[in-house]
Design an enzyme around this catalytic site. Structure first.
Site, PDB file in Angstrom:
ATOM      1  N   GLU A   1      11.109  -5.524 -10.908  1.00 57.37           N
ATOM      2  CA  GLU A   1      10.243  -4.356 -11.085  1.00 57.37           C
ATOM      3  C   GLU A   1      10.932  -3.315 -11.953  1.00 57.37           C
ATOM      4  O   GLU A   1      11.708  -2.488 -11.440  1.00 57.37           O
ATOM      5  CB  GLU A   1       9.943  -3.731  -9.724  1.00 57.37           C
ATOM      6  CG  GLU A   1       9.213  -4.650  -8.779  1.00 57.37           C
ATOM      7  CD  GLU A   1       8.347  -3.849  -7.837  1.00 57.37           C
ATOM      8  OE1 GLU A   1       7.136  -4.005  -7.891  1.00 57.37           O
ATOM      9  OE2 GLU A   1       8.891  -3.034  -7.070  1.00 57.37           O
TER      10      GLU A   1
ATOM     11  N   TRP B   1       0.825  -1.218   0.000  1.00 51.40           N
ATOM     12  CA  TRP B   1       0.000   0.000   0.000  1.00 51.40           C
ATOM     13  C   TRP B   1       0.851   1.258   0.000  1.00 51.40           C
ATOM     14  O   TRP B   1       0.320   2.363  -0.036  1.00 51.40           O
ATOM     15  CB  TRP B   1      -0.930  -0.009   1.217  1.00 51.40           C
ATOM     16  CG  TRP B   1      -1.839  -1.193   1.280  1.00 51.40           C
ATOM     17  CD1 TRP B   1      -2.128  -2.064   0.255  1.00 51.40           C
ATOM     18  CD2 TRP B   1      -2.586  -1.665   2.404  1.00 51.40           C
ATOM     19  NE1 TRP B   1      -3.006  -3.032   0.689  1.00 51.40           N
ATOM     20  CE2 TRP B   1      -3.306  -2.805   2.010  1.00 51.40           C
ATOM     21  CE3 TRP B   1      -2.714  -1.218   3.717  1.00 51.40           C
ATOM     22  CZ2 TRP B   1      -4.135  -3.517   2.872  1.00 51.40           C
ATOM     23  CZ3 TRP B   1      -3.542  -1.922   4.590  1.00 51.40           C
ATOM     24  CH2 TRP B   1      -4.244  -3.059   4.161  1.00 51.40           C
ATOM     25  N   LYS B   2       2.151   1.096   0.084  1.00 51.13           N
ATOM     26  CA  LYS B   2       3.058   2.255   0.157  1.00 51.13           C
ATOM     27  C   LYS B   2       2.571   3.193   1.276  1.00 51.13           C
ATOM     28  O   LYS B   2       2.090   2.705   2.298  1.00 51.13           O
ATOM     29  CB  LYS B   2       3.150   2.936  -1.209  1.00 51.13           C
ATOM     30  CG  LYS B   2       3.497   1.921  -2.312  1.00 51.13           C
ATOM     31  CD  LYS B   2       3.907   2.518  -3.600  1.00 51.13           C
ATOM     32  CE  LYS B   2       4.270   1.411  -4.566  1.00 51.13           C
ATOM     33  NZ  LYS B   2       4.780   1.901  -5.826  1.00 51.13           N
TER      34      LYS B   2
ATOM     35  N   GLY C   1       3.860   2.429 -11.181  1.00 55.10           N
ATOM     36  CA  GLY C   1       2.937   3.550 -11.016  1.00 55.10           C
ATOM     37  C   GLY C   1       2.685   4.351 -12.283  1.00 55.10           C
ATOM     38  O   GLY C   1       2.117   5.437 -12.236  1.00 55.10           O
TER      39      GLY C   1
ATOM     40  N   HIS D   1      13.252  -1.718  -2.577  1.00 59.02           N
ATOM     41  CA  HIS D   1      12.273  -1.160  -3.516  1.00 59.02           C
ATOM     42  C   HIS D   1      12.885   0.077  -4.182  1.00 59.02           C
ATOM     43  O   HIS D   1      13.589   0.846  -3.525  1.00 59.02           O
ATOM     44  CB  HIS D   1      10.979  -0.797  -2.781  1.00 59.02           C
ATOM     45  CG  HIS D   1       9.862  -0.469  -3.728  1.00 59.02           C
ATOM     46  ND1 HIS D   1       9.775   0.752  -4.349  1.00 59.02           N
ATOM     47  CD2 HIS D   1       8.825  -1.209  -4.190  1.00 59.02           C
ATOM     48  CE1 HIS D   1       8.710   0.741  -5.148  1.00 59.02           C
ATOM     49  NE2 HIS D   1       8.125  -0.438  -5.070  1.00 59.02           N
TER      50      HIS D   1
ATOM     51  N   SER E   1       2.745  -1.705 -12.259  1.00 61.36           N
ATOM     52  CA  SER E   1       1.429  -1.464 -12.876  1.00 61.36           C
ATOM     53  C   SER E   1       0.643  -2.743 -13.167  1.00 61.36           C
ATOM     54  O   SER E   1      -0.072  -2.818 -14.163  1.00 61.36           O
ATOM     55  CB  SER E   1       1.580  -0.639 -14.156  1.00 61.36           C
ATOM     56  OG  SER E   1       2.073   0.644 -13.849  1.00 61.36           O
TER      57      SER E   1
ATOM     58  N   GLY F   1       1.210  -2.521  -6.394  1.00 61.16           N
ATOM     59  CA  GLY F   1       1.102  -1.286  -5.628  1.00 61.16           C
ATOM     60  C   GLY F   1      -0.299  -0.710  -5.742  1.00 61.16           C
ATOM     61  O   GLY F   1      -1.235  -1.125  -5.056  1.00 61.16           O
ATOM     62  N   GLY F   2      -0.466   0.240  -6.664  1.00 66.70           N
ATOM     63  CA  GLY F   2      -1.723   0.982  -6.812  1.00 66.70           C
ATOM     64  C   GLY F   2      -2.971   0.111  -6.807  1.00 66.70           C
ATOM     65  O   GLY F   2      -3.947   0.419  -6.105  1.00 66.70           O
TER      66      GLY F   2
HETATM   67  P1  PGA Z   1       2.424  -0.234  -8.945  1.00 64.66           P
HETATM   68  O1  PGA Z   1       3.584  -0.421  -7.864  1.00 64.66           O
HETATM   69  O2  PGA Z   1       1.682  -1.544  -9.016  1.00 64.66           O
HETATM   70  O3  PGA Z   1       1.593   0.892  -8.451  1.00 64.66           O
HETATM   71  O4  PGA Z   1       3.106   0.053 -10.256  1.00 64.66           O
HETATM   72  C1  PGA Z   1       4.339  -1.590  -7.846  1.00 64.66           C
HETATM   73  C2  PGA Z   1       5.420  -1.502  -6.822  1.00 64.66           C
HETATM   74  O5  PGA Z   1       5.903  -0.394  -6.513  1.00 64.66           O
HETATM   75  O6  PGA Z   1       5.847  -2.528  -6.295  1.00 64.66           O
END
Ligand code: PGA
Length: 255
Positions: free
Chosen positions: A171, A10-11, A177, A99, A217, A238-239
């Site tokens: 990644e 969730w950052k 993102g 990360h 993403s 993430g998102g």
């Molecule tokens: P994202 O993030 O799915 O929003 O691109 C992935 C991540 O930072 O691990």
């Protein structure tokens, strides 16, 4: 056969009330049957970890508790940092390290990642070590050199120790993102190269057992094709993990 691992990070989003609501909605959508086929880890901000842990434990939800970061020392004068011992005590199973946001925005170096991987394992948890190239590096044909260099640096100095419980997340930084995803072929190629690198460093058995995730993403519309690749063992999301409906679809398609 490696069981896929879908990790939702969730950052710096969702306070502990929102975290509880999110997990409750998710639990309604992804239950025990699905979790037989796919491991799902949740990585809330530190202030939410205890709330999420209580919910997972009390309702026996079957999700693995995760964290987004930790220090490598057990205790001491490190203002603002969190010890791996404290995370282990809370029942955290997976900790993200290296990360690209931590590397870029907070100066996390390969040496720090290396110490964190060792510390996380030493306390009985599994590191999710992130590696990935920038767009400039990709365009300059340096993807493999960068990514495998990060893998080697993160695992350096362990011989003759076995590699231990480990997840590596490929990644590409340009995909995080941004709504851009690596193609399934590109993801497969890099995840296979990472596995081959682990084989070279720690032997065939370690390479066979390490889970290599793709991240950047990932959405419900893209996850199935990515996970269908032989060397892609899951996704770091993430998102899309902030929306329980979308994340539930990702978990089910990742199974
Ligand atoms: P994202 O993030 O799915 O929003 O691109 C992935 C991540 O930072 O691990």
């Amino acid at each position: 056969m490696r069981k896929p691992l879908i990790s939702g990070t969730w950052k710096m989003n969702l306070n502990h009330f929102e975290a509880i609501q999110t997990v409750q909605k998710l639990a309604y959508l992804v239950g025990k049957d699905e979790l037989e086929l796919v491991d799902v880890s949740l990585h809330p901000p530190f202030t939410d970890v205890r709330s999420v842990q209580t919910l997972i434990d009390t309702d026996k939800l079957g999700y693995a508790l995760g964290a987004q970061h930790c220090h490598w020392e057990e205790k001491g004068a490190y203002t603002g940092e969190v010890s791996p011992v404290f995370l282990a005590k809370l029942g955290v199973q997976y900790v993200i390290c290296g990360h690209s946001e931590r590397r870029e925005l907070f100066g996390e170096t390969d040496e720090m990642v290396n110490k964190k991987v060792a510390a996380i394992q030493q306390h009985g948890m599994t590191p999710i070590m992130c590696v990935g190239e920038t767009l400039e590096e990709r365009e300059a044909g340096q993807t493999e050199a960068k990514v495998l260099g990060q893998v080697r640096a993160g695992l350096a100095g362990r011989k003759p120790e076995p590699i231990g419980a480990l997840v590596i997340a490929y990644e590409p930084i340009w995909a995080i993102g941004t709504g851009r995803t690596a193609t399934a072929d590109d993801a497969q190629q890099m995840c296979a190269a990472i596995r081959a690198c682990v084989a070279e460093l720690a032997g065939a058995e370690a390479a066979e057992s390490v889970r290599v995730q793709y991240g950047g993403s990932v959405k419900a519309g893209t996850v199935a094709e990515l996970i269908a690749q032989p060397d892609v063992d899951g996704a770091l999301v993430g998102g899309a993990s902030l929306d329980p409906d979308e994340f539930a679809k990702i978990c089910k398609l990742g199974a």
